[in-house]
Design a protein around this motif. Sequence first.
Motif, PDB file in Angstrom:
ATOM      1  N   PRO B 312      10.345   2.224  -2.838  1.00  0.00           N
ATOM      2  CA  PRO B 312      10.411   1.160  -3.848  1.00  0.00           C
ATOM      3  C   PRO B 312       9.041   0.491  -4.006  1.00  0.00           C
ATOM      4  O   PRO B 312       8.438   0.063  -3.027  1.00  0.00           O
ATOM      5  CB  PRO B 312      11.445   0.198  -3.259  1.00  0.00           C
ATOM      6  CG  PRO B 312      12.288   1.033  -2.358  1.00  0.00           C
ATOM      7  CD  PRO B 312      11.359   2.063  -1.784  1.00  0.00           C
ATOM      8  N   ALA B 313       8.582   0.412  -5.251  1.00  0.00           N
ATOM      9  CA  ALA B 313       7.199  -0.010  -5.494  1.00  0.00           C
ATOM     10  C   ALA B 313       7.029  -1.516  -5.486  1.00  0.00           C
ATOM     11  O   ALA B 313       7.901  -2.259  -5.937  1.00  0.00           O
ATOM     12  CB  ALA B 313       6.730   0.537  -6.835  1.00  0.00           C
ATOM     13  N   THR B 314       5.881  -1.943  -4.990  1.00  0.00           N
ATOM     14  CA  THR B 314       5.462  -3.328  -5.176  1.00  0.00           C
ATOM     15  C   THR B 314       3.951  -3.319  -5.412  1.00  0.00           C
ATOM     16  O   THR B 314       3.272  -2.334  -5.139  1.00  0.00           O
ATOM     17  CB  THR B 314       5.885  -4.225  -3.997  1.00  0.00           C
ATOM     18  OG1 THR B 314       5.622  -5.586  -4.355  1.00  0.00           O
ATOM     19  CG2 THR B 314       5.130  -3.880  -2.726  1.00  0.00           C
ATOM     20  N   TYR B 315       3.471  -4.427  -5.952  1.00  0.00           N
ATOM     21  CA  TYR B 315       2.092  -4.458  -6.436  1.00  0.00           C
ATOM     22  C   TYR B 315       1.354  -5.595  -5.753  1.00  0.00           C
ATOM     23  O   TYR B 315       1.766  -6.746  -5.850  1.00  0.00           O
ATOM     24  CB  TYR B 315       2.092  -4.647  -7.955  1.00  0.00           C
ATOM     25  CG  TYR B 315       2.847  -3.541  -8.659  1.00  0.00           C
ATOM     26  CD1 TYR B 315       2.184  -2.416  -9.119  1.00  0.00           C
ATOM     27  CD2 TYR B 315       4.233  -3.592  -8.795  1.00  0.00           C
ATOM     28  CE1 TYR B 315       2.876  -1.374  -9.714  1.00  0.00           C
ATOM     29  CE2 TYR B 315       4.938  -2.562  -9.394  1.00  0.00           C
ATOM     30  CZ  TYR B 315       4.259  -1.452  -9.850  1.00  0.00           C
ATOM     31  OH  TYR B 315       4.936  -0.416 -10.427  1.00  0.00           O
ATOM     32  N   GLU B 316       0.269  -5.274  -5.096  1.00  0.00           N
ATOM     33  CA  GLU B 316      -0.539  -6.300  -4.430  1.00  0.00           C
ATOM     34  C   GLU B 316      -1.743  -6.658  -5.295  1.00  0.00           C
ATOM     35  O   GLU B 316      -2.332  -5.791  -5.936  1.00  0.00           O
ATOM     36  CB  GLU B 316      -1.066  -5.760  -3.095  1.00  0.00           C
ATOM     37  CG  GLU B 316       0.029  -5.532  -2.062  1.00  0.00           C
ATOM     38  CD  GLU B 316      -0.527  -4.916  -0.775  1.00  0.00           C
ATOM     39  OE1 GLU B 316      -1.719  -4.515  -0.763  1.00  0.00           O
ATOM     40  OE2 GLU B 316       0.238  -4.826   0.194  1.00  0.00           O
ATOM     41  N   GLY B 317      -2.092  -7.916  -5.293  1.00  0.00           N
ATOM     42  CA  GLY B 317      -3.359  -8.331  -5.901  1.00  0.00           C
ATOM     43  C   GLY B 317      -3.330  -8.524  -7.405  1.00  0.00           C
ATOM     44  O   GLY B 317      -4.379  -8.744  -8.018  1.00  0.00           O
ATOM     45  N   LEU B 318      -2.148  -8.456  -8.021  1.00  0.00           N
ATOM     46  CA  LEU B 318      -2.095  -8.565  -9.489  1.00  0.00           C
ATOM     47  C   LEU B 318      -2.624  -9.916  -9.979  1.00  0.00           C
ATOM     48  O   LEU B 318      -3.341  -9.973 -10.981  1.00  0.00           O
ATOM     49  CB  LEU B 318      -0.663  -8.385  -9.994  1.00  0.00           C
ATOM     50  CG  LEU B 318      -0.122  -6.956  -9.985  1.00  0.00           C
ATOM     51  CD1 LEU B 318       1.275  -6.933 -10.591  1.00  0.00           C
ATOM     52  CD2 LEU B 318      -1.047  -6.017 -10.764  1.00  0.00           C
ATOM     53  N   ALA B 319      -2.272 -10.992  -9.271  1.00  0.00           N
ATOM     54  CA  ALA B 319      -2.676 -12.322  -9.746  1.00  0.00           C
ATOM     55  C   ALA B 319      -4.199 -12.444  -9.766  1.00  0.00           C
ATOM     56  O   ALA B 319      -4.766 -13.049 -10.678  1.00  0.00           O
ATOM     57  CB  ALA B 319      -2.052 -13.416  -8.882  1.00  0.00           C
TER      58      ALA B 319
END
Lengths: 372, 372
Positions: B312-319
């Motif tokens: 299951p994907a998650t995204y780091e650092g987008l902000a």
Amino acid sequence: VGGGQLGKMLLADARRMDIACHVLDPAADAPCALGAHQFTRGSLTDYDTVLAFGRTCHTVTIEIEHVNVDALAQLEAEGIPVFPQPAVLRVLQNKITQKAFYDAQGLATLPWQAYDSLADLQQAVAAGSQPLPFVWKSATGGYDGKGVAVVRTPDALEGLPEGACLAEQLADIQRELAVVVARTPEGQMACYPTIEMEFDPEANLVRFVFCPAQVHFRAHEKAYALATRTAEALGVVGLLAVELFYTTRGEVLINECAPRPHNSAHFTIEAAYTSQFEQHLRAILGLPLGSPALKQPAVMLNLTGEPGHSGPATYEGLARALAEPGTSLHLYGKAETRPHRKMGHITVVAPTRRQATRIARYAHEHVRVVDL
Amino acid sequence: VGGGQLGKMLLADARRMDIACHVLDPAADAPCALGAHQFTRGSLTDYDTVLAFGRTCHTVTIEIEHVNVDALAQLEAEGIPVFPQPAVLRVLQNKITQKAFYDAQGLATLPWQAYDSLADLQQAVAAGSQPLPFVWKSATGGYDGKGVAVVRTPDALEGLPEGACLAEQLADIQRELAVVVARTPEGQMACYPTIEMEFDPEANLVRFVFCPAQVHFRAHEKAYALATRTAEALGVVGLLAVELFYTTRGEVLINECAPRPHNSAHFTIEAAYTSQFEQHLRAILGLPLGSPALKQPAVMLNLTGEPGHSGPATYEGLARALAEPGTSLHLYGKAETRPHRKMGHITVVAPTRRQATRIARYAHEHVRVVDL
């Protein structure tokens, strides 16, 4: 809460960023019925419906002010973030409390007088205590040119809706401007460049929107200052669209505010680094605000139902408009047209405002929304 | 036909213009499952499935080449417009017929040799008739860096898939470029500015895309000429993405073509007057082509699954990335990440390519697609 064209454009940016949306609207064929992760049919003004809907959400927002604010306040009390906040909606939903707020906060606006009913206003006019001419505004329910009338003679009051209203001094307006500002929970703000609106004189509807506005830089400064002071005074989180009068004497005065994405800033989808819809999502979801600057100047043309045409909608002249460089078409997906109904818009982006204006006026000459 | 991220972005422009789409894809959670007027689960390569699906449509298009072309040809024979045309897909679906087409049409491409099987190629290498080094390309099934390998020693052939393939001369490449051209049924064409691609050296995947390309104006001219000549030779209707090698000797040569929206032109959504997706719709639906010019320079960063992460994907650092001006986020809505899987992209638009590049590289440093 609300599934019209503003919601449809909000969904587009939400979908791009894979943000799941649940939409409430009474119409089965609402523009948001397609593209929402979940769509619930129901009344926007019914307490239980809005409450039950909001409880399914992580964060609640609106695309129309005419909603049940008590339900939103209950959701807020239950710990669900609601932006704009119910307290902001209470101030802005009613034009009398809205004007009183501007006065109380020292935010420049035209002189006005509140009346509990049309009869009270008629009496004041007859007694001479309410001088003519003035602008009549219904306290509630006004949108898209409805709920507003210029009154130059006592006769002009005949046939206006009953109910609480206000009489606003008729100003000597040079231009109608708008500033759309976004504000985060921490109070960070970002303003789009000043927008200039040109109205259809018959329907009292915005026909063209130009950005940047062609006004003296002092007018820009005044407009930004007024918009940001208003957003701060309200403490609003999300977008605040501040409609302004720029008078012939060089004053900038608040006309009215809407705490949501606004027709005057649709051009930001194509022309700004961050669209107003993305900016609203960023503000209410705790993301950093995006740049509100323009990539290039833009002009927007509202596509409204041709007078005399009602029924299943069709669009004439689109191919001619689309053949011009920099034109982007938005059709809201409303099955039926009615006179002056907002059915879509065309944004024109060009290296100069002059060029964008020429193309937008050309499109206006050729595109017509009629019935089949 | 096909419901991946290209379809998702096509749907966004279709929805804006209120064009109803019916999508076929085998995956229930395909990026297009949300937002299509109708979504049908089914195989893209099964004759009966594609035929039945196409018969429900006014016009048929694809977002992936690996589809049942016989079914598309039958639909075309039944009078349903299919763009790109099945004949074009037949040429381009197979890298051997594709290269043979370039040679037959005098379209500059690297020297190559076809082999019926990996064994045949190994034999030719052993016999010395196929000189080393070369680039091995599978005739079919290649995408996103799969189906391509640089072969410098006979050992490097071990473990490659069986099946028809070609050996292409290894070129001295200065830059990898692309030109995306749109062509209408009447033969009107519009080219986006030349695109420059920067690859991830390990995954053989496009990491960054820059537009405009920083190459000599003669290279632009050669690239446009080659792309438009290829589109004309194919007679394609819709988009054609032409990937090009720009050699150290200043030659511009075709690498390969795709007759559909292409990863290299995703930046057109934010940076061009007309996005590649809208341009494709305009071309296949008989609307006039839009301007392919840029509002401002742009850089795109592909967001791909981090090696070593699956699930299951998650995204780091987008902000952090979104705090930089001019950044637009696209997440394709794929639930699961896998190493090097395309999960989304970030477009950066700025007044200069230099500024956009700085921000895109910063975003690349901070954003990571990992598993939860």
